[in-house]
Design a protein around this motif. Sequence first.
Motif, PDB file in Angstrom:
ATOM      1  N   GLN A   1      10.332  -7.503  -8.910  1.00  0.00           N
ATOM      2  CA  GLN A   1       9.747  -6.479  -8.051  1.00  0.00           C
ATOM      3  C   GLN A   1       9.278  -6.794  -6.832  1.00  0.00           C
ATOM      4  O   GLN A   1       8.816  -7.431  -6.448  1.00  0.00           O
ATOM      5  N   VAL A   2      10.234  -5.904  -6.011  1.00  0.00           N
ATOM      6  CA  VAL A   2      10.071  -6.314  -4.471  1.00  0.00           C
ATOM      7  C   VAL A   2       8.803  -5.761  -4.061  1.00  0.00           C
ATOM      8  O   VAL A   2       8.120  -4.596  -4.325  1.00  0.00           O
ATOM      9  N   GLN A   3       8.180  -6.365  -3.225  1.00  0.00           N
ATOM     10  CA  GLN A   3       6.916  -5.809  -2.468  1.00  0.00           C
ATOM     11  C   GLN A   3       7.064  -6.073  -1.062  1.00  0.00           C
ATOM     12  O   GLN A   3       7.327  -7.161  -0.456  1.00  0.00           O
ATOM     13  N   LEU A   4       6.296  -5.046  -0.258  1.00  0.00           N
ATOM     14  CA  LEU A   4       6.490  -5.055   1.296  1.00  0.00           C
ATOM     15  C   LEU A   4       5.167  -4.760   1.643  1.00  0.00           C
ATOM     16  O   LEU A   4       4.431  -3.868   1.101  1.00  0.00           O
ATOM     17  N   GLN A   5       4.644  -5.530   2.846  1.00  0.00           N
ATOM     18  CA  GLN A   5       3.423  -5.499   3.472  1.00  0.00           C
ATOM     19  C   GLN A   5       3.503  -5.497   4.966  1.00  0.00           C
ATOM     20  O   GLN A   5       4.187  -6.242   5.436  1.00  0.00           O
ATOM     21  N   GLU A   6       3.174  -4.340   5.639  1.00  0.00           N
ATOM     22  CA  GLU A   6       2.986  -4.227   7.029  1.00  0.00           C
ATOM     23  C   GLU A   6       1.867  -4.876   7.637  1.00  0.00           C
ATOM     24  O   GLU A   6       0.732  -5.012   6.927  1.00  0.00           O
ATOM     25  N   SER A   7       2.084  -5.462   8.623  1.00  0.00           N
ATOM     26  CA  SER A   7       0.935  -5.891   9.545  1.00  0.00           C
ATOM     27  C   SER A   7       1.191  -5.808  10.936  1.00  0.00           C
ATOM     28  O   SER A   7       2.297  -5.525  11.527  1.00  0.00           O
ATOM     29  N   GLY A   8       0.016  -5.659  11.886  1.00  0.00           N
ATOM     30  CA  GLY A   8       0.161  -5.457  13.017  1.00  0.00           C
ATOM     31  C   GLY A   8      -1.238  -4.650  13.766  1.00  0.00           C
ATOM     32  O   GLY A   8      -1.957  -4.239  13.016  1.00  0.00           O
TER      33      GLY A   8
ATOM     34  N   GLN B   1      14.524   6.993   0.582  1.00  0.00           N
ATOM     35  CA  GLN B   1      14.171   6.563  -0.724  1.00  0.00           C
ATOM     36  C   GLN B   1      14.252   5.194  -0.815  1.00  0.00           C
ATOM     37  O   GLN B   1      15.294   4.477  -0.315  1.00  0.00           O
ATOM     38  N   GLY B   2      13.477   4.599  -1.702  1.00  0.00           N
ATOM     39  CA  GLY B   2      13.375   3.085  -1.945  1.00  0.00           C
ATOM     40  C   GLY B   2      12.222   2.705  -2.237  1.00  0.00           C
ATOM     41  O   GLY B   2      11.136   3.387  -2.716  1.00  0.00           O
ATOM     42  N   SER B   3      11.959   1.176  -2.064  1.00  0.00           N
ATOM     43  CA  SER B   3      10.553   0.742  -2.076  1.00  0.00           C
ATOM     44  C   SER B   3       9.909   0.656  -1.135  1.00  0.00           C
ATOM     45  O   SER B   3      10.556   0.054   0.099  1.00  0.00           O
ATOM     46  N   TRP B   4       8.689   1.133  -0.858  1.00  0.00           N
ATOM     47  CA  TRP B   4       7.923   1.154   0.281  1.00  0.00           C
ATOM     48  C   TRP B   4       6.832   0.087   0.237  1.00  0.00           C
ATOM     49  O   TRP B   4       6.034  -0.098  -0.565  1.00  0.00           O
TER      50      TRP B   4
END
Length: 120
Positions: free
Chosen positions: A1-8, A107-110
């Motif tokens: 399961q892909v996971q994405l994490q924004e930072s900044g 559409q996709g994993s966010w």
Amino acid sequence: QVQLQESGPGLVKPSQTLSLTCTVSGGPITTNGYFWAWIRQPPGKGLEWVGAIAYSGSTYYSPSLKSRTFISRDTSKNQFTLQLSSVTPEDTAVYYCARTRGIAVTQGSWGQGTQVTVSS
């Protein structure tokens, strides 16, 4: 399961450059067929596709933002980054990174998103 994490940074001054990083886990960003996108939603407005970097490293940008946008990646860290220059208060938005299957596709994993405010 892909996971994405924004930072900044959550606050950027007008005329400066907004820089965000998306850290991906669950699979390499070089996986064939995927596009790694930045999408934003200004307050009270709809979603706007900002740009993407493909599994191949090719980059694609929204025509309206192209002159100010740069997307890059660091495959050793499995990260990709967004730089948006000469920001104005109109760039205030929640910024999301996402894994999609095409250009200008949302559409996709966010990731969960990160609020960026442009203000002096």
